[in-house]
Design a protein around this motif. Sequence first.
Motif, PDB file in Angstrom:
ATOM      1  N   VAL A 119      -3.769   2.169   4.687  1.00 41.56           N
ATOM      2  CA  VAL A 119      -5.013   2.819   5.085  1.00 41.56           C
ATOM      3  C   VAL A 119      -4.562   4.097   5.766  1.00 41.56           C
ATOM      4  O   VAL A 119      -3.814   4.030   6.746  1.00 41.56           O
ATOM      5  CB  VAL A 119      -5.803   1.938   6.078  1.00 41.56           C
ATOM      6  N   HIS A 120      -4.954   5.253   5.243  1.00 42.02           N
ATOM      7  CA  HIS A 120      -4.388   6.461   5.845  1.00 42.02           C
ATOM      8  C   HIS A 120      -5.228   7.693   5.575  1.00 42.02           C
ATOM      9  O   HIS A 120      -6.086   7.707   4.687  1.00 42.02           O
ATOM     10  CB  HIS A 120      -2.954   6.695   5.357  1.00 42.02           C
ATOM     11  N   CYS A 121      -4.935   8.732   6.341  1.00 37.87           N
ATOM     12  CA  CYS A 121      -5.519  10.040   6.081  1.00 37.87           C
ATOM     13  C   CYS A 121      -4.832  10.628   4.859  1.00 37.87           C
ATOM     14  O   CYS A 121      -3.609  10.577   4.738  1.00 37.87           O
ATOM     15  CB  CYS A 121      -5.324  10.951   7.291  1.00 37.87           C
ATOM     16  N   HIS A 122      -5.628  11.196   3.937  1.00 36.84           N
ATOM     17  CA  HIS A 122      -5.034  11.779   2.733  1.00 36.84           C
ATOM     18  C   HIS A 122      -4.634  13.236   2.913  1.00 36.84           C
ATOM     19  O   HIS A 122      -4.310  13.920   1.948  1.00 36.84           O
ATOM     20  CB  HIS A 122      -5.921  11.596   1.502  1.00 36.84           C
ATOM     21  N   ASN A 123      -4.658  13.732   4.142  1.00 37.26           N
ATOM     22  CA  ASN A 123      -3.941  14.978   4.415  1.00 37.26           C
ATOM     23  C   ASN A 123      -2.459  14.592   4.486  1.00 37.26           C
ATOM     24  O   ASN A 123      -2.054  13.809   5.353  1.00 37.26           O
ATOM     25  CB  ASN A 123      -4.408  15.578   5.743  1.00 37.26           C
ATOM     26  N   VAL A 142       5.660   5.783  -7.059  1.00 38.16           N
ATOM     27  CA  VAL A 142       4.433   6.187  -7.761  1.00 38.16           C
ATOM     28  C   VAL A 142       3.304   5.293  -7.285  1.00 38.16           C
ATOM     29  O   VAL A 142       3.368   4.066  -7.429  1.00 38.16           O
ATOM     30  CB  VAL A 142       4.556   6.060  -9.295  1.00 38.16           C
ATOM     31  N   HIS A 143       2.269   5.925  -6.737  1.00 42.41           N
ATOM     32  CA  HIS A 143       1.082   5.192  -6.287  1.00 42.41           C
ATOM     33  C   HIS A 143      -0.095   5.543  -7.190  1.00 42.41           C
ATOM     34  O   HIS A 143      -0.320   6.711  -7.495  1.00 42.41           O
ATOM     35  CB  HIS A 143       0.765   5.540  -4.831  1.00 42.41           C
ATOM     36  N   TRP A 144      -0.833   4.533  -7.599  1.00 44.76           N
ATOM     37  CA  TRP A 144      -1.961   4.684  -8.532  1.00 44.76           C
ATOM     38  C   TRP A 144      -3.219   4.766  -7.691  1.00 44.76           C
ATOM     39  O   TRP A 144      -3.859   3.754  -7.406  1.00 44.76           O
ATOM     40  CB  TRP A 144      -1.968   3.511  -9.518  1.00 44.76           C
ATOM     41  N   HIS A 145      -3.591   5.983  -7.327  1.00 45.68           N
ATOM     42  CA  HIS A 145      -4.618   6.204  -6.303  1.00 45.68           C
ATOM     43  C   HIS A 145      -5.994   5.723  -6.766  1.00 45.68           C
ATOM     44  O   HIS A 145      -6.524   6.207  -7.762  1.00 45.68           O
ATOM     45  CB  HIS A 145      -4.670   7.687  -5.939  1.00 45.68           C
ATOM     46  N   GLY A 146      -6.553   4.786  -5.993  1.00 46.83           N
ATOM     47  CA  GLY A 146      -7.911   4.315  -6.234  1.00 46.83           C
ATOM     48  C   GLY A 146      -7.996   3.074  -7.104  1.00 46.83           C
ATOM     49  O   GLY A 146      -9.023   2.405  -7.110  1.00 46.83           O
ATOM     50  N   TYR A 169      -9.254   8.371 -11.778  1.00 47.04           N
ATOM     51  CA  TYR A 169      -8.234   8.070 -10.786  1.00 47.04           C
ATOM     52  C   TYR A 169      -7.096   9.071 -10.957  1.00 47.04           C
ATOM     53  O   TYR A 169      -7.167   9.982 -11.775  1.00 47.04           O
ATOM     54  CB  TYR A 169      -7.738   6.630 -10.949  1.00 47.04           C
ATOM     55  N   TRP A 170      -6.022   8.891 -10.192  1.00 47.26           N
ATOM     56  CA  TRP A 170      -4.870   9.770 -10.360  1.00 47.26           C
ATOM     57  C   TRP A 170      -3.656   9.095  -9.758  1.00 47.26           C
ATOM     58  O   TRP A 170      -3.792   8.019  -9.160  1.00 47.26           O
ATOM     59  CB  TRP A 170      -5.124  11.158  -9.764  1.00 47.26           C
ATOM     60  N   PHE A 171      -2.492   9.651  -9.987  1.00 49.71           N
ATOM     61  CA  PHE A 171      -1.295   9.067  -9.383  1.00 49.71           C
ATOM     62  C   PHE A 171      -0.412  10.143  -8.786  1.00 49.71           C
ATOM     63  O   PHE A 171      -0.450  11.303  -9.184  1.00 49.71           O
ATOM     64  CB  PHE A 171      -0.542   8.167 -10.359  1.00 49.71           C
ATOM     65  N   HIS A 172       0.367   9.716  -7.804  1.00 44.06           N
ATOM     66  CA  HIS A 172       1.207  10.651  -7.036  1.00 44.06           C
ATOM     67  C   HIS A 172       2.247   9.838  -6.273  1.00 44.06           C
ATOM     68  O   HIS A 172       2.080   8.623  -6.119  1.00 44.06           O
ATOM     69  CB  HIS A 172       0.334  11.485  -6.093  1.00 44.06           C
ATOM     70  N   PRO A 173       3.291  10.473  -5.765  1.00 47.71           N
ATOM     71  CA  PRO A 173       4.280   9.726  -4.981  1.00 47.71           C
ATOM     72  C   PRO A 173       3.694   9.295  -3.634  1.00 47.71           C
ATOM     73  O   PRO A 173       2.750   9.908  -3.135  1.00 47.71           O
ATOM     74  CB  PRO A 173       5.415  10.738  -4.742  1.00 47.71           C
ATOM     75  N   HIS A 174       4.268   8.256  -3.066  1.00 46.48           N
ATOM     76  CA  HIS A 174       3.909   7.840  -1.703  1.00 46.48           C
ATOM     77  C   HIS A 174       5.144   7.945  -0.826  1.00 46.48           C
ATOM     78  O   HIS A 174       5.425   7.053  -0.023  1.00 46.48           O
ATOM     79  CB  HIS A 174       3.338   6.419  -1.713  1.00 46.48           C
ATOM     80  N   SER A 175       5.853   9.033  -0.989  1.00 44.98           N
ATOM     81  CA  SER A 175       7.119   9.239  -0.290  1.00 44.98           C
ATOM     82  C   SER A 175       7.097  10.600   0.393  1.00 44.98           C
ATOM     83  O   SER A 175       7.071  11.633  -0.290  1.00 44.98           O
ATOM     84  CB  SER A 175       8.278   9.198  -1.288  1.00 44.98           C
ATOM     85  N   LEU A 232     -10.185   9.719   4.772  1.00 38.92           N
ATOM     86  CA  LEU A 232      -9.574   8.405   4.994  1.00 38.92           C
ATOM     87  C   LEU A 232      -9.548   7.627   3.684  1.00 38.92           C
ATOM     88  O   LEU A 232     -10.565   7.508   3.013  1.00 38.92           O
ATOM     89  CB  LEU A 232     -10.357   7.624   6.054  1.00 38.92           C
ATOM     90  N   HIS A 233      -8.397   7.090   3.359  1.00 33.33           N
ATOM     91  CA  HIS A 233      -8.191   6.405   2.081  1.00 33.33           C
ATOM     92  C   HIS A 233      -7.707   4.984   2.320  1.00 33.33           C
ATOM     93  O   HIS A 233      -6.818   4.760   3.128  1.00 33.33           O
ATOM     94  CB  HIS A 233      -7.147   7.188   1.257  1.00 33.33           C
ATOM     95  N   VAL A 234      -8.309   4.037   1.610  1.00 28.48           N
ATOM     96  CA  VAL A 234      -7.884   2.639   1.659  1.00 28.48           C
ATOM     97  C   VAL A 234      -7.347   2.257   0.284  1.00 28.48           C
ATOM     98  O   VAL A 234      -8.020   2.463  -0.725  1.00 28.48           O
ATOM     99  CB  VAL A 234      -9.061   1.711   2.034  1.00 28.48           C
ATOM    100  N   HIS A 235      -6.150   1.723   0.240  1.00 24.85           N
ATOM    101  CA  HIS A 235      -5.561   1.303  -1.037  1.00 24.85           C
ATOM    102  C   HIS A 235      -6.170  -0.016  -1.519  1.00 24.85           C
ATOM    103  O   HIS A 235      -6.539  -0.876  -0.719  1.00 24.85           O
ATOM    104  CB  HIS A 235      -4.057   1.073  -0.868  1.00 24.85           C
ATOM    105  N   GLY A 236      -6.236  -0.159  -2.842  1.00 28.93           N
ATOM    106  CA  GLY A 236      -6.526  -1.453  -3.450  1.00 28.93           C
ATOM    107  C   GLY A 236      -7.964  -1.926  -3.356  1.00 28.93           C
ATOM    108  O   GLY A 236      -8.272  -3.032  -3.797  1.00 28.93           O
TER     109      GLY A 236
END
Length: 492
Positions: A471-475, A109-113, A149-155, A427-431
Motif C-alpha cells: 500500500v503506497h504513494c505512487h509518487n 516487474v509489478h503488474w499494476h492494478g 492496466y500497466w506494468f513497471h518495476p517495483h525497485s 495512494l495505491h493498493v496492490h491486489g
Amino acid sequence: MTSSPISRRTALTGLVLLGAGGAAALTACSSGDRPVGAGAIAAAESARPTSGRTRTYRVNARRAQVDLGGRVVDTWAYGDQVPGTMLRATAGDRVRVAFTNELPEETSVHWHGLAIRNDMDGVPHLTSEPVAAGGRFDFDFTVPDPGTYWFHPHSGLQLDRGLYAPFVIDDPSEPGDYDAEWVVVLDDWTDGVGPTPEQIFADLKRGGGSMGGMDMGDGSMGGMGMGGDGGDVRYPLYLVNGRAPTDPDVLRAKAGQRVRIRLINAAADTIFDMALGAHRMTVTHSDGYPVEPAQTGSLRLGMGERYDVVVTLGSGVFPLAAQPLGKQGQAVALVRTASGPVPPSGYRPPELDTPPLTVVDLSAASGSALPARSPDSRQDVALSGSMSGYVWTINGRTYDKTRPLTVRQGQMTRLRITNHSMMGHPLHVHGHTFQLGPAGGRGPRKDTVLVPPMGGLEADLLADNPGRWMVHCHNAYHAEAGMMTRLDYQAT
Ligand code: C2O
Ligand code: CU
C-alpha cells in the motif's frame, strides 16, 4: 527555491494520528495473528474462473537508445521502445511471461492494478526475490478482471526511467461500442536529458527540492510548498506515448468515429489534467472498472491511475494535451481525422481551463460496486511528510518501521485515508480494487486514488485475495522516501 509543504499545524495533526495508528497496530498484534501462507494463495488462484486459454509473452528489461521525438536518449526500457510493447489478454486467461533482466542491476516487474495471485505480484523481498542482473523470472498467473492496466518495476526509482508498458485485459462480454481504440500513456521524463532519478532523489534528500528542473532556467518554482499538487520535481520533458511535443505521436481515425481512449499516467511525480481540443469526453472506466458514464471537457489523472474515455471525433487535427499540474510544459499527441493545420506548439486547448473531472464526480456502474455491507474493521491510512530530510510517511512511519494494515479473508475493511500534507498523493493498493465512498456508497472502484492536499476520503476494501500486499504513494520519490506500508492477511 525550497519551502516546506508541511505547516506546523499539519505536523501536529500527523502526531495525533500516529498515536491512533499505533494503538490499532498493538491491538492487532496482541491477538496472536500470523500471516497467511502459500496454501491460501494457491487456493485463491485455483478458485479463479479460467478461460482455458494461455498467453505467453517475453519481456526483456535492458539499456536502450530511444527516440523521444527528435531527441535520442540512453535509458532503460522494456525492449527497445518507450512505452514497452503492450501486453493483451482476455479475462480468465492464464498469462505466462518469461522475463529477462539485462539491466546492470537487479529489478522486478509489478503488474499494476491486476488482482492476481500474491506470489506473482513482483514486489522484491515481499512477494518474490528480486530478479538479479542477468537473471530471469517466469511469471504465471490468471488475469481475473478486464480493464486498462500497466506494468513497471517495483525497485527503487527504476519506474522513472523508461520501464513501463500497458497491459490491457479484454472483457469477453463487453459489446465494444466503439470503432477504434487508442492507448495513451503519459509520462514525465528526465533520464538521459536531465539528472538521473537517483541524482534527483539525492538532491531531494539534501533539501534541494525540484532539482529535476534546476537546469531549465525558466525561473518557476517546483510544486513543493506551493499548496497544491505540483509534485517535487520539474522535468525537462513531458511525453505522450514516449514522444515529446517536438515530434508528437499521431493518432488517426475517421471523423465521426467513436474512439475508446485508454489513458494511463505512468509519471513518477506528475499529476496531469488532460483534454482533447474541441471535444468532450465520456468517462467509462476508472482503473479498469466501469463507471456510470460521465461527460467532461478535462480529466485529472494521478500517477498510476487509468481512465477510459469514449470520444466522437470531429473533422480535422486536434491536440490531445496533458498539462502537468503546477509545472511548466505540456505533454501532447495529435489526433488527426482529416487534413488541416497542426495546432501551434504550446497551444492550450480551452477545455483545460474548465474544471477537471475527478473521482468525486464518478460512481460505480451497476454490477461493479462492492456488495453493500457494513465493514468488519476500520483502519487509518494517514499520509504525511516532512521536508527536513525528505521523509514521507504512512501513519507516521516510514516503510522500514511500518505497522502493516491487517485483514482476514472475506472481511470488508474501511480505510479512512487522510492527507496531512499540502501535496496530493496517489495512494495505491496492490491486489485489490477498493470502492470509494461511505457504507453502501456508490463511488468508483479504484486501485489508485488521488488524495487531495489536506483532504481525505473513505474506501471499502473486500479482502478476497490473500497475501501480503503493498500500500503506497505512487509518487516514486515519496515511496522511495518511505511512504509505503502493507496490507497483510492474517490466517484465520
Ligand atoms: Cu504501480 Cu506498487 O505500484
Ligand atoms: Cu506522495
